[in-house]
Enzyme design. Structure first.
Site, PDB file in Angstrom:
ATOM      1  N   ARG A  71      43.010  34.778  27.680  1.00 52.74           N
ATOM      2  CA  ARG A  71      43.552  35.868  28.514  1.00 52.74           C
ATOM      3  C   ARG A  71      44.959  35.449  28.949  1.00 52.74           C
ATOM      4  NH1 ARG A  71      39.722  38.470  32.961  1.00 52.74           N
ATOM      5  NH2 ARG A  71      41.092  40.248  32.574  1.00 52.74           N
ATOM      6  N   ARG A 122      34.855  35.701  34.558  1.00 53.68           N
ATOM      7  CA  ARG A 122      36.129  36.319  34.918  1.00 53.68           C
ATOM      8  C   ARG A 122      36.561  35.822  36.304  1.00 53.68           C
ATOM      9  NH1 ARG A 122      34.632  38.410  38.856  1.00 53.68           N
ATOM     10  NH2 ARG A 122      36.750  39.006  39.409  1.00 53.68           N
ATOM     11  N   GLY A 123      37.767  36.270  36.722  1.00 57.74           N
ATOM     12  CA  GLY A 123      38.332  35.767  37.974  1.00 57.74           C
ATOM     13  C   GLY A 123      39.202  34.563  37.622  1.00 57.74           C
ATOM     14  N   ALA A 124      40.435  34.554  38.120  1.00 55.44           N
ATOM     15  CA  ALA A 124      41.415  33.562  37.668  1.00 55.44           C
ATOM     16  C   ALA A 124      40.933  32.111  37.804  1.00 55.44           C
ATOM     17  CB  ALA A 124      42.742  33.792  38.394  1.00 55.44           C
ATOM     18  N   ASP A 162      46.156  36.721  40.193  1.00 53.56           N
ATOM     19  CA  ASP A 162      46.007  36.029  38.905  1.00 53.56           C
ATOM     20  C   ASP A 162      47.216  35.164  38.591  1.00 53.56           C
ATOM     21  OD1 ASP A 162      43.878  38.159  38.692  1.00 53.56           O
ATOM     22  OD2 ASP A 162      43.580  37.002  36.858  1.00 53.56           O
ATOM     23  N   GLN A 214      34.585  45.868  38.932  1.00 55.92           N
ATOM     24  CA  GLN A 214      34.245  44.558  39.510  1.00 55.92           C
ATOM     25  C   GLN A 214      33.897  44.682  40.994  1.00 55.92           C
ATOM     26  OE1 GLN A 214      36.793  45.165  37.473  1.00 55.92           O
ATOM     27  NE2 GLN A 214      37.372  43.405  36.232  1.00 55.92           N
ATOM     28  N   ASN A 223      47.830  41.016  40.077  1.00 57.91           N
ATOM     29  CA  ASN A 223      46.394  41.071  40.397  1.00 57.91           C
ATOM     30  C   ASN A 223      45.837  42.328  39.732  1.00 57.91           C
ATOM     31  OD1 ASN A 223      44.064  39.930  41.747  1.00 57.91           O
ATOM     32  ND2 ASN A 223      44.133  41.695  43.110  1.00 57.91           N
ATOM     33  N   LYS A 224      44.543  42.494  39.840  1.00 62.71           N
ATOM     34  CA  LYS A 224      43.840  43.603  39.189  1.00 62.71           C
ATOM     35  C   LYS A 224      44.556  44.935  39.390  1.00 62.71           C
ATOM     36  CE  LYS A 224      40.985  43.426  37.133  1.00 62.71           C
ATOM     37  NZ  LYS A 224      41.207  43.338  35.664  1.00 62.71           N
TER      38      LYS A 224
HETATM   39  O1  MRU Z   1      39.964  40.987  35.098  1.00 59.87           O
HETATM   40  P1  MRU Z   1      39.367  40.125  36.157  1.00 59.87           P
HETATM   41  O2  MRU Z   1      38.073  40.640  36.680  1.00 59.87           O
HETATM   42  O3  MRU Z   1      39.291  38.680  35.726  1.00 59.87           O
HETATM   43  O4  MRU Z   1      40.415  40.195  37.355  1.00 59.87           O
HETATM   44  C1  MRU Z   1      40.205  39.388  38.479  1.00 59.87           C
HETATM   45  C2  MRU Z   1      41.153  39.645  39.585  1.00 59.87           C
HETATM   46  O5  MRU Z   1      42.063  40.435  39.457  1.00 59.87           O
HETATM   47  C3  MRU Z   1      40.998  38.837  40.823  1.00 59.87           C
HETATM   48  O6  MRU Z   1      41.470  39.532  41.927  1.00 59.87           O
HETATM   49  C4  MRU Z   1      41.792  37.538  40.666  1.00 59.87           C
HETATM   50  O7  MRU Z   1      41.413  36.841  39.514  1.00 59.87           O
HETATM   51  C5  MRU Z   1      41.667  36.647  41.840  1.00 59.87           C
HETATM   52  S1  MRU Z   1      39.992  36.204  42.109  1.00 59.87           S
HETATM   53  C6  MRU Z   1      39.785  34.767  42.782  1.00 59.87           C
END
Ligand code: MRU
Length: 334
Positions: A87, A51-53, A226, A185, A236-237
């Site tokens: 995603r 996970r993470g963009a 993201d 997370q 973002n999250k």
């Molecule tokens: O659902 P996730 O855990 O993939 O969400 C991740 C985030 O929202 C991060 O803040 C985002 O991807 C930037 S991380 C480098």
């Protein structure tokens, strides 16, 4: 063919294998999953094992590199389409897959194209840290959300890389870590990374942020993204928008940190960013826990929210720091 390694992935170009650290098991178990088959990688990405963009873009690309040793061009293109749709919100995934698709169609060296994406991401993380750290004043108690570190990228991270560098330079005093409901997370991953890095931190519930800011115990908020739209709005999250509103109310700096691969110049504004809706059971109970809510209660579970540009103090990119005037003048439009 290189061996590439980061906190969350191990890629062997000679063997054509990719293994990823299962982020759903952290912090209590370090289990590695095989991601050499793009069909498996789609599942890892959807379950948030990866996970993470930036990280999902890098892993999708390396998985296609592994598959290029045994798949036909049309099979590879089908895998790429499935990965691209795994995603919907993080534009880095589409950006990375589109680069691989271009390499596949042009009959270029596919592993080389994927390995290049990995190397670029490492360099972009270092550049974000370099540009962002000077924004952190001496003694700063920073608040961050979700996980934006080495697990979310191929390098040291986005917002967390800035935090790491400011700490290494002796200015960062403390990190408040939002637990980040519903999948935690922050509680599971960011605390794990900060402990490994020796950075002082305290875990809080998401709803404690307002009280801490009101009490004068937070000096700055740093988050990742993201997808950043051309007008500076960003996804973002879920929970990020609430932090931005709180920071604005308390006159605290609010920084978004992301690589250029997170900027979507074709997306005019936040209203056009697709927001992922996830499984209601993620809200009915915690990861690995039995449901605490009625098992049939209706649930709304958007995985991301959109923060308007007006609430952002600065956009910290690998190419430099942008202020509102520059964003308004079109700095994110290309
Ligand atoms: O659902 P996730 O855990 O993939 O969400 C991740 C985030 O929202 C991060 O803040 C985002 O991807 C930037 S991380 C480098």
């Amino acid at each position: 063919m290189p061996f590439l390694e980061s906190l969350g992935l191990r890629y062997d170009g000679d063997a054509g294998t990719l293994h990823v650290l299962d982020q759903t098991r952290l912090p209590h178990e370090e289990r590695w999953l095989d991601g050499s088959d793009p069909a498996d990688m789609v599942g890892h990405i959807q379950r948030l094992s990866v996970r993470g963009a930036p990280m999902i873009g890098v892993c999708a690309a390396l998985s296609l590199a592994c598959a290029s040793r045994r798949c036909t061009r049309s099979q590879l293109l089908a895998h790429a389409a499935a990965l691209r749709a795994a995603r919907p919100t993080a534009v880095n995934l589409m950006w990375a897959v589109d680069r691989l698709v271009a390499a596949i169609k042009a009959d270029e060296d596919i592993p080389a194209a994927a390995e290049q994406i990995f190397a670029e991401d490492v360099a972009r993380c270092a550049a974000m840290a370099r540009h962002g750290a000077p924004l952190i004043a001496a003694g700063t108690r920073a608040l961050t959300h979700c996980n934006t570190g080495g697990l979310a990228t191929a390098g040291d991270g986005t917002a967390l890389a800035v935090i790491r560098r400011a700490h290494a330079e002796g200015r960062l005093a403390h990190v408040w870590v939002d637990e980040t409901r519903p999948l935690l997370q922050g509680a599971r991953l960011t605390t794990w990374e900060l402990a490994r890095a020796g950075i002082p931190h305290t875990l809080i519930t998401d709803s404690a942020a307002a009280m801490l800011m009101a009490a004068g115990r937070v000096d700055a908020v740093l988050v990742g993204a993201d997808r950043i739209a051309a007008n500076g709005d960003f996804a973002n999250k879920i929970g990020t928008l609430a932090l931005a509103l709180l920071a604005h109310h308390h006159a605290l700096p609010f920084y978004v940190v992301a690589p250029r691969s997170t900027v979507d110049p074709a997306c005019p504004g936040g209203h056009a960013i697709p927001i992922e809706e996830r499984d209601p059971d993620e809200v009915r109970g915690g990861p690995g826990a039995p449901p605490w809510a009625p098992t049939d209660v209706p649930v709304c579970n958007p995985a991301f929210d959109v923060t308007p540009a007006a609430l952002v103090t600065a956009w910290v990119l690998d190419t430099g720091v942008l202020r509102r005037e520059e964003v308004d003048a079109g700095a994110l439009r290309s």
